[in-house]
Structures are given as C-alpha cells and as structure tokens.
Design a protein around this motif. Structure first.
Motif, short mmCIF file in Angstrom:
data_model
loop_
_atom_site.label_atom_id
_atom_site.label_comp_id
_atom_site.label_asym_id
_atom_site.label_seq_id
_atom_site.Cartn_x
_atom_site.Cartn_y
_atom_site.Cartn_z
N LEU A 193 31.99 36.56 32.73
CA LEU A 193 33.41 36.47 33.03
C LEU A 193 33.70 35.54 34.21
N GLY A 194 32.64 35.02 34.81
CA GLY A 194 32.82 34.12 35.95
C GLY A 194 33.24 34.82 37.21
N LEU A 195 32.92 36.11 37.32
CA LEU A 195 33.37 36.91 38.45
C LEU A 195 32.23 37.40 39.34
N ARG A 196 31.08 36.74 39.27
CA ARG A 196 29.97 37.09 40.14
C ARG A 196 29.68 35.91 41.07
N PHE A 233 41.69 32.25 30.84
CA PHE A 233 41.28 31.07 30.08
C PHE A 233 40.01 30.39 30.60
N ARG A 234 39.58 30.73 31.80
CA ARG A 234 38.31 30.22 32.30
C ARG A 234 37.30 31.34 32.52
N GLY A 235 37.73 32.59 32.29
CA GLY A 235 36.84 33.71 32.50
C GLY A 235 36.64 34.55 31.25
N VAL A 236 37.64 35.37 30.94
CA VAL A 236 37.48 36.36 29.86
C VAL A 236 37.38 35.72 28.48
N LEU A 237 38.33 34.85 28.12
CA LEU A 237 38.28 34.26 26.78
C LEU A 237 37.03 33.43 26.53
N PRO A 238 36.64 32.52 27.45
CA PRO A 238 35.37 31.81 27.23
C PRO A 238 34.19 32.77 27.09
N GLY A 239 34.20 33.84 27.92
CA GLY A 239 33.12 34.83 27.82
C GLY A 239 33.08 35.50 26.47
N LEU A 240 34.24 35.87 25.95
CA LEU A 240 34.31 36.50 24.63
C LEU A 240 33.93 35.53 23.52
N PHE A 241 34.27 34.25 23.71
CA PHE A 241 33.91 33.23 22.71
C PHE A 241 32.45 32.81 22.80
N GLY A 242 31.77 33.18 23.88
CA GLY A 242 30.34 32.88 23.99
C GLY A 242 29.96 31.77 24.93
N ILE A 298 34.84 26.61 24.77
CA ILE A 298 35.70 25.95 25.76
C ILE A 298 36.94 25.37 25.08
N LEU A 299 36.75 24.75 23.92
CA LEU A 299 37.88 24.19 23.18
C LEU A 299 38.81 25.29 22.67
N CYS A 300 38.23 26.40 22.20
CA CYS A 300 39.07 27.51 21.73
C CYS A 300 39.92 28.06 22.88
N SER A 301 39.31 28.22 24.04
CA SER A 301 40.04 28.73 25.20
C SER A 301 41.11 27.73 25.64
N LEU A 320 35.67 22.63 33.81
CA LEU A 320 34.59 21.86 34.46
C LEU A 320 34.30 22.42 35.85
N TRP A 321 35.35 22.70 36.61
CA TRP A 321 35.16 23.25 37.95
C TRP A 321 34.58 24.65 37.88
N ARG A 322 35.03 25.45 36.94
CA ARG A 322 34.46 26.79 36.76
C ARG A 322 32.99 26.71 36.39
N HIS A 323 32.65 25.73 35.55
CA HIS A 323 31.27 25.57 35.09
C HIS A 323 30.36 25.10 36.23
N PHE A 324 30.79 24.06 36.94
CA PHE A 324 29.97 23.55 38.04
C PHE A 324 29.88 24.56 39.19
N GLY A 325 30.95 25.30 39.39
CA GLY A 325 30.96 26.28 40.47
C GLY A 325 30.31 27.60 40.11
N ARG A 326 30.00 27.76 38.82
CA ARG A 326 29.41 29.01 38.34
C ARG A 326 30.30 30.21 38.66
N GLY A 327 31.61 30.00 38.57
CA GLY A 327 32.51 31.11 38.82
C GLY A 327 33.96 30.70 38.75
N VAL A 328 34.81 31.65 38.40
CA VAL A 328 36.24 31.39 38.24
C VAL A 328 36.90 31.03 39.57
N LEU A 329 36.33 31.49 40.68
CA LEU A 329 36.93 31.19 41.98
C LEU A 329 37.07 29.68 42.18
#
Length: 231
Positions: free
Chosen positions: A59-62, A128-137, A148-151, A201-210
């Motif tokens: 979920l990008g929350l760690r 859209f950068r945490g829960v939905l991408p996580g649910l989509f895999g 990412i495209l689905c989100s 991209l920022w969520r991915h490089f940062g390894r988190g939604v923050l």
C-alpha cells in the motif's frame, strides 16, 4: 498475482467508495466537510486493502525516510518549475484561475492545509498511488504497467466532476476558446491520468506514498498560492 474473490470484492468496494466520495465532496457536502470526507474515505480504502491481504509495503505505507527525501527532491523540482513560470510573463496566465476567488491569509491556509492536503492530496495518493495499485498487483521491486495504467485511468475518471470547471482557468480559455465543456472535461481527465503516472513515478522511486504526497501537495498548494499572490 492471484485474483482471489476477496481481492476482487475489495477492488469493487474501493471503486464504489471513491465514486461515493467524489459525489459527496463535489455535489452534496458543505465546503467544511470536504477534507473530512477525504480523510474518512482514505481510512476506508486502507482498511479494504489490508482486508484483501495487501501488506503495508504493497500500500506504500511503510517507511518514512526514503519517501520523504525523494518527495522533497520532487518538491524542489516543482518549485523550480514554478519559479520559471513566474519569471516568464507569457506563462503567468496559467495562474489566472476564476475558481479561486480572492481568499485572505486565513482562507488560503484553510484551502491549502485543509481542503488540498486532506480533501485532495491524501485521498488521491492513498487511493491511486497506494491502495488501487496494490490491489491491481503493483510492486516496488519493478515497474509494472498494467496496475499503474489501471490506477491512472481511474484517477482520470475521478476528476470527471472537478473537470467541469476547468474552462474558468484563463490559460485554458485562451488556448481552447469556445471548445465544448464536455471536450474540455475529457481532455482534463486525460491530463489527470497522465499526471497519475507521473506521480506514481515518485511513489515508486520513493518506495512509499509519502513521496508522491509531498510532490502532489507542493504542486497543488504552491499553484494555488501563486494564483493568489499574482492576482
């Protein structure tokens, strides 16, 4: 990724929560309730993600340090773009937006730290950068386009109601003139979808939604502040 019944139900419930949230926030609730609606929806989405088996990492929350550092780097890049736009007179029409009005300092603080932070940025990044991408895999280990495209597509649809007022921006009006509102709405939704990929991209490089929260907040709050300052 295995599509369990629980994950599918969580995804359907998440989309339903977002549809209800944007309708309530834009058409039903009074202005003061906008951030409350966003906060409650974000909590519901996180609960759905966890119930479906997503980890905090999914979920990008760690983690805080890396997302914060990457987010601040992105904020600096956004600030640089704002500085260039302010320095070039021809670009200042971007900040002439009839939707803003003429807020005083207290109202500006409410708009940025209340409505934007909790009513817009928090719910959108968690969703859209945490829960939905996580649910989509989506994973942090490698970039995977399908989730990412689905989100991002859902992020574009999320902007359907706010996009109805896009024509009140001076730069948009100057560029598109008498273009029908529905066409402007579709274009705004498409632009939001592209922005969703950029924010991921920022969520991915940062390894988190923050990380994407910081970039998103800097973009929206900084843009609003410039609109007010440059009036």
């Amino acid at each position: 990724m295995s599509w369990s019944a629980g994950r599918v139900l969580a995804l359907v419930a998440a989309v339903g929560t977002l549809a209800a949230s944007t309708t309530l926030a834009n058409r039903v609730l009074p202005g003061w309730a906008y951030p409350v609606c966003g906060l409650v929806a974000a909590l519901v989405l996180v609960a759905l993600g966890r119930a479906a088996g997503c980890s905090w990492t999914d979920l990008g929350l760690r983690g805080l340090r890396r997302p914060a550092l990457v987010g601040l780097l992105g904020a600096a890049a956004v600030a640089l773009v704002f500085g260039i736009a302010v320095a070039v007179p021809g670009l200042r029409t971007v900040y002439q937006d009839g939707r803003v009005g003429d807020p005083d300092l207290a109202q500006l603080l409410w708009l940025t730290c209340g409505r934007i932070l909790f009513g817009t940025v928090l719910i959108e990044e968690v969703a859209f950068r945490g829960v939905l991408p996580g649910l989509f895999g989506a994973t942090d280990e490698r970039w995977r386009w399908p989730p990412i495209l689905c989100s991002a597509a859902l992020f574009g649809l999320w902007h359907a109601l706010p996009a109805l007022a896009i024509g009140r921006n001076a730069a948009v009006h100057a560029l598109f003139g008498a273009t029908p509102v529905v066409v402007l709405q579709v274009l705004a939704m498409a632009a939001a979808g592209v922005a969703g990929i950029f924010l991921h991209l920022w969520r991915h490089f940062g390894r988190g939604v923050l990380a994407s929260v910081i970039v998103h907040f800097t973009t929206n709050a900084g843009g609003l502040t410039l609109v007010v300052v440059l009036r």
